[in-house]
Scaffold this active site. Structure first.
Site, short mmCIF file in Angstrom:
data_model
loop_
_atom_site.label_atom_id
_atom_site.label_comp_id
_atom_site.label_asym_id
_atom_site.label_seq_id
_atom_site.Cartn_x
_atom_site.Cartn_y
_atom_site.Cartn_z
N ARG A 55 1.98 -0.40 -5.25
CA ARG A 55 1.85 -2.03 -4.98
C ARG A 55 1.25 -2.35 -3.54
NH1 ARG A 55 7.48 -0.87 -4.70
NH2 ARG A 55 6.78 0.38 -6.00
N PHE A 90 0.96 -1.20 0.13
CA PHE A 90 0.00 0.17 -0.12
C PHE A 90 0.81 1.18 0.11
CE2 PHE A 90 -2.50 -3.38 1.98
CZ PHE A 90 -3.63 -3.38 1.20
N HIS A 91 1.85 1.32 -1.04
CA HIS A 91 2.66 2.51 -1.19
C HIS A 91 3.09 2.44 -2.52
CE1 HIS A 91 5.39 -0.59 0.84
NE2 HIS A 91 5.96 -0.25 -0.33
N ALA A 92 3.70 3.43 -2.69
CA ALA A 92 4.71 3.73 -4.08
C ALA A 92 6.04 4.12 -3.61
CB ALA A 92 4.06 4.35 -5.02
#
Ligand code: T46
Length: 133
Positions: A96, A49-51
């Site tokens: 992702r 839960f981040h890029a």
């Protein structure tokens, strides 16, 4: 253009077991500065839960399986990683998520940069604003 960018990794196994080899600028298209492993996800918690602003990574599920979702703000795609011969390249500025971890999943990650919390975009709205620029 698909976000799923796979690298075929040769399985160098024999009767003694399996072996894979990952080398910078050979089957890994960047200089490897860091490796880490995600494993023992006994209760199948979702992760990610981040890029990343700069980081590129190659993910290899050495044992077991997990599902990776990639999202560039326009396209959202998923892939199941379930064999050590399949490497998933993730570019920077790609959101992702990791789901559906089998209990025996060992996810090996090769990274192009050292760990830097400032490189993370952990807010999806902020990610979308960056992606639309
Ligand atoms: C990514 C996905 C695929 C470190 O101290 N050093 C490290 O190299 C890493 C990767 C993490 N950490 C610390 C930071 C947190 O306190 O370990 C803790 C868990 O990290 P995080 O919540 O970021 O883990 P995931 O599984 O959500 O994400 C990881 C990577 O951080 C990330 O870069 O792309 O795997």
């Amino acid at each position: 253009m698909s976000l799923i960018n796979l690298v075929k990794i040769q399985l160098l196994g024999d009767e003694r077991g399996q072996l894979i080899s990952l080398e910078s600028q050979k089957n890994v298209p960047f200089e490897i500065k860091r490796t880490y492993c995600i494993f023992a996800n006994e209760n199948n918690s979702s992760r990610g839960f981040h890029a990343h602003k700069k980081l590129e990574q190659l993910l290899v599920c050495v044992t077991g399986s997990c599902k990776i979702i990639l999202d560039n703000g326009v396209v959202r795609e998923s892939i199941v990683l379930d064999c050590a011969s399949k490497g998933l390249l993730i570019n920077n500025h790609t959101w992702r998520e990791m789901h559906d971890f089998s209990k025996d999943c060992v996810l090996l990650v090769l990274a192009s940069e050292h760990y830097d919390e400032n490189d993370y975009i952990r807010n999806y709205q902020e990610f979308l604003e960056g992606a639309s620029k």
